[in-house]
Write a protein that holds these residues in place. Structure first.
Motif, PDB file in Angstrom:
ATOM      1  N   MET A  59      43.147  23.320  25.226  1.00  0.00           N
ATOM      2  CA  MET A  59      41.813  23.745  24.781  1.00  0.00           C
ATOM      3  C   MET A  59      40.780  22.719  25.234  1.00  0.00           C
ATOM      4  SD  MET A  59      40.714  25.116  21.028  1.00  0.00           S
ATOM      5  CE  MET A  59      41.470  23.721  20.203  1.00  0.00           C
ATOM      6  N   ASN A  60      39.613  23.190  25.624  1.00  0.00           N
ATOM      7  CA  ASN A  60      38.555  22.329  26.103  1.00  0.00           C
ATOM      8  C   ASN A  60      37.677  21.869  24.956  1.00  0.00           C
ATOM      9  OD1 ASN A  60      38.333  22.576  29.338  1.00  0.00           O
ATOM     10  ND2 ASN A  60      39.169  24.453  28.445  1.00  0.00           N
ATOM     11  N   SER A  61      37.070  20.698  25.133  1.00  0.00           N
ATOM     12  CA  SER A  61      36.078  20.246  24.175  1.00  0.00           C
ATOM     13  C   SER A  61      34.788  20.999  24.389  1.00  0.00           C
ATOM     14  CB  SER A  61      35.830  18.743  24.344  1.00  0.00           C
ATOM     15  OG  SER A  61      35.113  18.502  25.544  1.00  0.00           O
ATOM     16  N   SER A  62      33.898  20.938  23.396  1.00  0.00           N
ATOM     17  CA  SER A  62      32.655  21.696  23.499  1.00  0.00           C
ATOM     18  C   SER A  62      31.761  21.184  24.609  1.00  0.00           C
ATOM     19  CB  SER A  62      31.909  21.659  22.160  1.00  0.00           C
ATOM     20  OG  SER A  62      31.610  20.317  21.825  1.00  0.00           O
ATOM     21  N   LYS A  63      31.980  19.950  25.071  1.00  0.00           N
ATOM     22  CA  LYS A  63      31.124  19.380  26.103  1.00  0.00           C
ATOM     23  C   LYS A  63      31.655  19.637  27.506  1.00  0.00           C
ATOM     24  CE  LYS A  63      29.364  15.686  23.141  1.00  0.00           C
ATOM     25  NZ  LYS A  63      29.202  14.228  22.968  1.00  0.00           N
ATOM     26  N   SER A  64      32.833  20.219  27.627  1.00  0.00           N
ATOM     27  CA  SER A  64      33.413  20.437  28.946  1.00  0.00           C
ATOM     28  C   SER A  64      33.231  21.881  29.359  1.00  0.00           C
ATOM     29  CB  SER A  64      34.900  20.077  28.937  1.00  0.00           C
ATOM     30  OG  SER A  64      35.601  20.937  28.068  1.00  0.00           O
ATOM     31  N   ALA A  65      33.362  22.109  30.652  1.00  0.00           N
ATOM     32  CA  ALA A  65      33.241  23.468  31.188  1.00  0.00           C
ATOM     33  C   ALA A  65      34.623  24.081  31.344  1.00  0.00           C
ATOM     34  CB  ALA A  65      32.522  23.434  32.524  1.00  0.00           C
ATOM     35  N   LEU A  66      34.702  25.356  31.082  1.00  0.00           N
ATOM     36  CA  LEU A  66      35.930  26.095  31.364  1.00  0.00           C
ATOM     37  C   LEU A  66      35.964  26.423  32.848  1.00  0.00           C
ATOM     38  CD1 LEU A  66      36.332  28.760  28.524  1.00  0.00           C
ATOM     39  CD2 LEU A  66      38.004  27.036  29.166  1.00  0.00           C
ATOM     40  N   GLN A  67      37.057  26.118  33.489  1.00  0.00           N
ATOM     41  CA  GLN A  67      37.217  26.417  34.911  1.00  0.00           C
ATOM     42  C   GLN A  67      37.959  27.746  35.042  1.00  0.00           C
ATOM     43  OE1 GLN A  67      39.164  22.838  36.335  1.00  0.00           O
ATOM     44  NE2 GLN A  67      37.188  21.908  36.857  1.00  0.00           N
ATOM     45  N   ILE A  68      37.256  28.733  35.616  1.00  0.00           N
ATOM     46  CA  ILE A  68      37.783  30.085  35.760  1.00  0.00           C
ATOM     47  C   ILE A  68      38.002  30.385  37.234  1.00  0.00           C
ATOM     48  CG2 ILE A  68      37.471  32.507  35.157  1.00  0.00           C
ATOM     49  CD1 ILE A  68      37.330  30.653  32.744  1.00  0.00           C
ATOM     50  N   SER A  69      39.205  30.815  37.585  1.00  0.00           N
ATOM     51  CA  SER A  69      39.498  31.220  38.962  1.00  0.00           C
ATOM     52  C   SER A  69      39.825  32.702  38.974  1.00  0.00           C
ATOM     53  CB  SER A  69      40.668  30.425  39.538  1.00  0.00           C
ATOM     54  OG  SER A  69      40.317  29.059  39.696  1.00  0.00           O
ATOM     55  N   VAL A  70      39.164  33.425  39.869  1.00  0.00           N
ATOM     56  CA  VAL A  70      39.400  34.853  40.055  1.00  0.00           C
ATOM     57  C   VAL A  70      40.052  35.038  41.415  1.00  0.00           C
ATOM     58  CG1 VAL A  70      38.345  37.139  40.192  1.00  0.00           C
ATOM     59  CG2 VAL A  70      37.368  35.405  38.655  1.00  0.00           C
ATOM     60  N   VAL A  71      41.202  35.678  41.438  1.00  0.00           N
ATOM     61  CA  VAL A  71      41.905  35.939  42.697  1.00  0.00           C
ATOM     62  C   VAL A  71      41.737  37.421  43.019  1.00  0.00           C
ATOM     63  CG1 VAL A  71      44.132  35.983  43.871  1.00  0.00           C
ATOM     64  CG2 VAL A  71      43.554  34.076  42.355  1.00  0.00           C
ATOM     65  N   GLY A  72      41.034  37.708  44.087  1.00  0.00           N
ATOM     66  CA  GLY A  72      40.804  39.084  44.504  1.00  0.00           C
ATOM     67  C   GLY A  72      39.326  39.412  44.551  1.00  0.00           C
ATOM     68  N   GLY A  73      38.854  39.798  45.735  1.00  0.00           N
ATOM     69  CA  GLY A  73      37.432  40.031  45.939  1.00  0.00           C
ATOM     70  C   GLY A  73      37.067  41.487  46.085  1.00  0.00           C
ATOM     71  N   GLY A  74      37.683  42.365  45.296  1.00  0.00           N
ATOM     72  CA  GLY A  74      37.240  43.749  45.241  1.00  0.00           C
ATOM     73  C   GLY A  74      36.085  43.888  44.263  1.00  0.00           C
ATOM     74  N   ILE A  75      35.731  45.124  43.935  1.00  0.00           N
ATOM     75  CA  ILE A  75      34.562  45.354  43.093  1.00  0.00           C
ATOM     76  C   ILE A  75      34.723  44.696  41.722  1.00  0.00           C
ATOM     77  CG2 ILE A  75      33.301  47.142  41.834  1.00  0.00           C
ATOM     78  CD1 ILE A  75      33.654  48.952  44.302  1.00  0.00           C
ATOM     79  N   ALA A  76      35.864  44.871  41.066  1.00  0.00           N
ATOM     80  CA  ALA A  76      36.042  44.295  39.729  1.00  0.00           C
ATOM     81  C   ALA A  76      36.030  42.779  39.775  1.00  0.00           C
ATOM     82  CB  ALA A  76      37.336  44.807  39.106  1.00  0.00           C
ATOM     83  N   GLY A  77      36.721  42.184  40.740  1.00  0.00           N
ATOM     84  CA  GLY A  77      36.779  40.728  40.836  1.00  0.00           C
ATOM     85  C   GLY A  77      35.426  40.104  41.114  1.00  0.00           C
ATOM     86  N   VAL A  78      34.681  40.684  42.048  1.00  0.00           N
ATOM     87  CA  VAL A  78      33.362  40.143  42.383  1.00  0.00           C
ATOM     88  C   VAL A  78      32.387  40.359  41.233  1.00  0.00           C
ATOM     89  CG1 VAL A  78      31.399  40.305  43.966  1.00  0.00           C
ATOM     90  CG2 VAL A  78      33.722  40.377  44.871  1.00  0.00           C
ATOM     91  N   ALA A  79      32.421  41.527  40.598  1.00  0.00           N
ATOM     92  CA  ALA A  79      31.536  41.784  39.462  1.00  0.00           C
ATOM     93  C   ALA A  79      31.798  40.796  38.335  1.00  0.00           C
ATOM     94  CB  ALA A  79      31.715  43.217  38.977  1.00  0.00           C
ATOM     95  N   LEU A  80      33.066  40.518  38.060  1.00  0.00           N
ATOM     96  CA  LEU A  80      33.409  39.553  37.018  1.00  0.00           C
ATOM     97  C   LEU A  80      32.908  38.163  37.384  1.00  0.00           C
ATOM     98  CD1 LEU A  80      34.853  38.631  34.452  1.00  0.00           C
ATOM     99  CD2 LEU A  80      36.972  38.487  35.786  1.00  0.00           C
ATOM    100  N   ALA A  81      33.207  37.715  38.602  1.00  0.00           N
ATOM    101  CA  ALA A  81      32.779  36.377  39.023  1.00  0.00           C
ATOM    102  C   ALA A  81      31.265  36.238  38.978  1.00  0.00           C
ATOM    103  CB  ALA A  81      33.298  36.089  40.430  1.00  0.00           C
TER     104      ALA A  81
END
Length: 431
Positions: free
Chosen positions: A1-23
């Motif tokens: 779990m991250n502390s409140s001062k840190s950023a969550l690092q999110i990786s999305v694999v796949g550049g179709g419509i859903a993946g790009v829209a999410l990113a």
């Protein structure tokens, strides 16, 4: 779990419509660091037109890409703007009924055009190309690590697999759940596809005395073991045509492993497949000189979309047959809910595993139902429903209402349920 001062690092694999829209949505939040990995050298979509129901349009708007969509989307013109499809007999074009959703109707776009618009809005440095995921490793409570075919790796707090029906990450999730692996399965249905210049089709219909209304409104022609849909794309300049044929001679059909799912075919083969159908269909197909043939595959319903800090979305989780026009929309619903959860500042105080479990609990039952009913819709269109068959009055009444539960889904209730299950505080009202 991250502390409140840190950023969550999110990786999305796949550049179709859903993946790009999410990113794209996730990039708008200061507490998130987002990366998108695409296996191809550039963004690109396979296929042509895609139709969106009211639920998908709401998800698009909620993801902040409504303006981009509206700028390129096609709609049925007044006075037919509320019609999703008109249903007709394939043998003679006779009218069976309409599916109507007031205020939304039918909305469609060319896949590649939509993805192009989304990609131009993605901030520089977010996307990396030629990154084909080959494996994932994660230990309990630890960050997942994805390895790519070029030998590079990426670690993150949350890994989202949006890499399609042939997902390389799905096996990791299912293995982690102790479940059997699931591969794409051939449905026994193939589809002839083509695009027709709308003025060419109008002229062909006029020459044969066929009502041009069939060009103005999305159509679905129904017949035994086949059906054909048409709807406009490219701002009405082109008519997208998909002509489905189902071979029911084998209970468990197989598509050869060495055979492409998409291949060129001949107009004569396509016309022969619909030789018993009426003039409206014949003239329509005669306007497609060089069709392609697509082998339709889907997935069995999965027992879970999440293992640890890895989650599946879109076709990687619930690839379905296109018979409800709902596949892309379900991927966008996935993206919308994940974006709302990860984009909430309370996400940095929440174990990623817990957040993803709630995503799975909310999204999987609905997506599985849409998968199942998409197959059932194909049976209905092709007069193979075990109760209705080709009984026209019952067919018409069923088609008029069977999509309401898909289109009318309350996304915000999903979010409320998720927040409640996470014990999150209420979101303060926007200023």
């Amino acid at each position: 779990m991250n502390s409140s001062k840190s950023a969550l690092q999110i990786s999305v694999v796949g550049g179709g419509i859903a993946g790009v829209a999410l990113a794209l949505d996730l990039c708008r939040h200061a507490h998130l660091e987002v990366k998108l990995f695409e296996s191809a050298p550039a963004f690109g979509e396979v296929g042509a037109g895609v139709s969106f129901g009211a639920n998908a349009v709401r998800a698009i708007e909620g993801l902040g890409i409504g303006a981009a969509y509206q700028a390129i989307a096609d709609r049925t013109q007044a006075p037919w703007q509320d019609i999703w499809f008109e249903w007709r007999r394939g043998t003679d074009g006779g009218y069976l009924g309409s599916s109507i959703y007031e205020g939304v109707g039918q909305s469609s776009v060319h896949r590649a055009d939509f993805l192009d618009v989304l990609a131009t809005e993605l901030p520089l440095g977010i996307a990396q190309f030629d990154k084909r995921a080959v494996s994932v490793e994660q230990s309990v409570g630890q960050r997942p690590r994805v390895t790519f075919s070029d030998g590079t790796c990426n670690e993150c707090d949350v890994l989202i697999a949006a890499d399609g029906i042939k997902s390389s990450i799905r096996d990791h999730v299912l293995s982690g759940l102790g479940a059997p692996l699931v591969a794409p399965r051939f449905s026994g249905t193939t589809a002839y596809r083509g695009m027709i210049d709308s003025e060419t089709l109008r002229a062909a219909y006029r020459a044969q005395g066929i009502d041009e209304h069939l060009v103005n409104v999305p159509q679905m022609y129904l017949g035994l073991d086949g059906h054909i849909l048409t709807f406009p794309v490219k701002q009405g300049r082109l008519i997208n045509v998909v002509a489905f044929v189902s071979d029911r001679t084998h209970p468990n059909p197989k598509w050869p492993a060495d055979k492409s799912w998409v291949k060129p075919t001949t107009q004569s083969e396509m016309l022969q497949a619909f030789s018993a159908w009426g003039d409206a269909v014949r003239v329509l197909l005669e306007c497609i000189p060089h069709p392609t043939l697509w082998a339709l595959h889907d997935l069995a319903e999965l027992p879970g979309y999440v293992h640890g800090r890895v989650a599946l979305i879109g076709d990687a989780a619930h690839a379905m047959l296109p018979h409800q026009g709902a596949g892309a929309g379900q991927g966008l619903e996935d993206a919308w809910l994940l974006a709302r959860l990860l984009g909430d500042p309370q996400a940095v105080e929440t174990a990623p595993e817990d957040l993803l479990k709630i995503y799975d609990a909310i999204r999987r039952p609905r997506a599985c139902r849409v998968q199942r009913t998409s197959w059932e819709a194909g049976e209905l269109y092709e007069f193979r429903d075990p109760v209705i068959g080709d009984h026209e009055p019952q067919l018409s009444s069923t088609l008029a209402s069977r999509f309401d539960w898909v289109w009318g889904h309350d996304l915000h209730k999903d979010l409320e349920d998720a927040r409640r299950l996470l014990n999150w505080k209420a979101t303060p009202p926007a200023l």
